[in-house]
Design an enzyme around this catalytic site. Structure first.
Site, PDB file in Angstrom:
ATOM      1  N   PRO A  73       0.823  -1.214   0.000  1.00 46.00           N
ATOM      2  CA  PRO A  73       0.000   0.000   0.000  1.00 46.00           C
ATOM      3  C   PRO A  73       0.852   1.257   0.000  1.00 46.00           C
ATOM      4  CG  PRO A  73       0.224  -0.808   2.218  1.00 46.00           C
ATOM      5  CD  PRO A  73       0.980  -1.776   1.342  1.00 46.00           C
ATOM      6  N   CYS A  92       1.704  28.624 -15.948  1.00 47.83           N
ATOM      7  CA  CYS A  92       1.197  28.989 -17.269  1.00 47.83           C
ATOM      8  C   CYS A  92       0.665  27.768 -18.000  1.00 47.83           C
ATOM      9  CB  CYS A  92       2.303  29.657 -18.071  1.00 47.83           C
ATOM     10  SG  CYS A  92       2.995  31.048 -17.182  1.00 47.83           S
ATOM     11  N   TYR A 125      -4.821  13.300 -13.261  1.00 48.61           N
ATOM     12  CA  TYR A 125      -5.923  12.338 -13.377  1.00 48.61           C
ATOM     13  C   TYR A 125      -7.169  12.762 -12.629  1.00 48.61           C
ATOM     14  CZ  TYR A 125      -2.733  10.235  -9.813  1.00 48.61           C
ATOM     15  OH  TYR A 125      -1.859  10.010  -8.784  1.00 48.61           O
TER      16      TYR A 125
HETATM   17  C1  PLP Z   1       2.155   2.210  -7.236  1.00 49.23           C
HETATM   18  C2  PLP Z   1       2.268   0.801  -6.811  1.00 49.23           C
HETATM   19  C3  PLP Z   1       1.787   0.412  -5.553  1.00 49.23           C
HETATM   20  C4  PLP Z   1       1.091   1.358  -4.607  1.00 49.23           C
HETATM   21  O1  PLP Z   1      -0.153   1.764  -5.082  1.00 49.23           O
HETATM   22  P1  PLP Z   1      -1.140   2.563  -4.100  1.00 49.23           P
HETATM   23  O2  PLP Z   1      -2.340   2.801  -4.931  1.00 49.23           O
HETATM   24  O3  PLP Z   1      -0.446   3.818  -3.710  1.00 49.23           O
HETATM   25  O4  PLP Z   1      -1.411   1.680  -2.941  1.00 49.23           O
HETATM   26  C5  PLP Z   1       1.976  -0.899  -5.181  1.00 49.23           C
HETATM   27  N1  PLP Z   1       2.589  -1.796  -5.989  1.00 49.23           N
HETATM   28  C6  PLP Z   1       3.059  -1.453  -7.210  1.00 49.23           C
HETATM   29  C7  PLP Z   1       3.726  -2.468  -8.048  1.00 49.23           C
HETATM   30  C8  PLP Z   1       2.910  -0.153  -7.654  1.00 49.23           C
HETATM   31  O5  PLP Z   1       3.363   0.188  -8.865  1.00 49.23           O
END
Ligand code: PLP
Length: 429
Positions: free
Chosen positions: A290, A359, A332
């Site tokens: 996470p 800008c 996004y």
């Molecule tokens: C970005 C990423 C995460 C974390 O994603 P969250 O949405 O911030 O929890 C976990 N594993 C991988 C492989 C990622 O690229």
């Protein structure tokens, strides 16, 4: 939980007044609640208590050394996506033996660095990368511990820029070819140690259903790989979404009323309750990655209003933070609640665009939103800016990067100095 609330009419982070931090450090200013970060980490850790597991914080969400140090102190592992992130984790006292290395484009330098440090696993995204890893590890007379990232072809139902688990995304290896790839790796690649399996279907998932779908689809594969190749872990990725609608925001009560018990956003506890029973009989260590969940609601970006500009069609509040400081709305369509540091005395609202000085027409934090009025000289907090906020900030328009402060209880520590004009040109010849 998040550590931001009004107390006697002024917005606090834990026990510290944001106004006081602004007076000391200026704006734009990132402020993080250490208590919230630790709370989220510990709650997720507890929610997975029914299965052997490890929480590997995704460093890319917020890579400030003090944030990493705090998480390392509480026993987190780390999911990294570059050699630079590994360097940060090591500087913060993190243990490389609890690091996993993700990403589709690892360079030779990064692979050598991570092998030397003895990371737990390379999360490999293609057969080509697997073969290259075998070659580099061979030259170093080492075996590279590996988990291949499976692309389960599951729709995460999130913004298309942050969806990663569909066949058309660049991530991972197609579900169907994984068994054959592991078999061939075991036969042909002596410097690869098949240690696990990995997946990550996207970011900011606000429903548990896609996680369940992916886990149910991939569990038989994980079981098969354990039997055939003795893998010991399965990383089910990150992506747990957070609620960007903030209880301090105008209209918050109405927002909650439009959601019924069934479609209320995903909680940590619900995630654990649904997934643990589907994972616990596999006999594999479960890794979680996470990022946003841990730090997203633990940070705000405080910005000062510079001008109010009344156009024919709209009223613009021009603030001193821009898309270079916080790019999520432009990149996004990310939502950030906008909350005055001084608690509004009445429920009166004005409909405004809050925009930055850059800008670019994409440089806005909200459009046509009803907000409590605020005026030049006053500050507002852009809430839930702890993840993919500072970490994505740039020097675009030659703007120095903002300062960052970490609050723990009643104490506030400057954890990154505001850049100076000299910093902007350091390294240029
Ligand atoms: C970005 C990423 C995460 C974390 O994603 P969250 O949405 O911030 O929890 C976990 N594993 C991988 C492989 C990622 O690229």
């Amino acid at each position: 939980m998040h550590g931001f609330s009004y107390n006697k009419g002024v917005l606090h982070c834990e026990e510290v007044e944001l106004n006081a931090l602004v007076a000391q450090h200026g704006t734009p200013l990132y402020v993080y609640s250490g208590g919230t970060i630790v709370d989220h980490f510990q709650r997720l850790d507890a929610a997975l208590g029914g299965v052997e597991h490890e929480v590997a914080y995704a460093v890319k969400a917020n890579s400030n050394l003090s944030v990493l140090r705090l998480l390392a102190k509480h026993g987190a592992g780390f999911d990294i996506v570059s050699g630079g992130e590994l360097f940060r984790v090591l500087k913060a006292g993190g243990d490389p033996a609890h690091c996993t290395f993700a990403g589709v484009g690892k360079t030779r330098e990064e692979i050598v660095y991570a092998l030397k440090q003895g990371i737990y696993s390379f999360n490999v995204e293609s057969e080509e990368e697997l073969r290259y890893l075998n070659e580099v590890a061979g030259e170093m007379c080492l075996r590279a511990p590996v988990a291949v990232r499976v692309n389960p072809n599951v729709d995460a139902k999130t913004h298309k820029y942050i969806s990663t688990g569909k066949s058309e995304n660049k991530f991972g290896v197609d579900f169907e070819v994984i068994p054959d790839l592991y078999d061939r790796a075991a036969r042909e690649l002596p410097n690869i140690l098949l240690r696990g399996l990995q997946m990550h279907i996207g970011s900011q998932l606000t429903s548990v259903a896609p996680f369940i779908e992916a886990v149910e689809k991939v569990a038989p594969l994980a079981r098969e790989l354990k039997q055939r190749h003795g893998i010991v872990f399965w990383s089910i990725g990150g992506g747990i979404g957070i609620v960007y609608q903030n209880s301090l925001e105008s209209g918050a009560a109405e927002w909650w009323q439009t959601h019924t018990a069934d479609d209320l956003p995903l909680t940590i506890e619900r995630y654990g309750k649904e997934l643990v029973p589907r994972l616990k009989d596999l006999g594999l260590k479960i890794l979680l990655e996470p990022g946003r969940l841990i730090v997203g609601n633990a940070g705000v970006l405080v910005t000062r209003c510079l001008y109010e500009k009344k156009g024919k069609a709209k009223t613009f509040k021009i603030v001193d933070a821009g898309m270079n400081d916080l790019i999520r709305p432009a990149l996004y369509e990310g939502h950030h609640a906008i909350v005055p540091l001084a608690q509004p005395a009445s429920g009166e609202r004005v409909v405004v665009d809050v925009v930055g000085p850059i800008c670019e027409s994409g440089d806005f934090f909200c459009q046509d939103r009803a907000l409590p009025d605020f005026h030049p000289g006053e500050c507002v907090a852009l809430m839930s800016a702890g993840a993919y906020g500072f970490a994505m900030a740039s020097n675009y328009n030659s703007r120095p990067l903002p300062a960052e402060v970490l609050v723990e209880g009643g104490s506030a520590t400057l954890v990154r100095k505001r850049q100076t004009l000299e910093d902007l040109i350091a390294g240029e010849l």
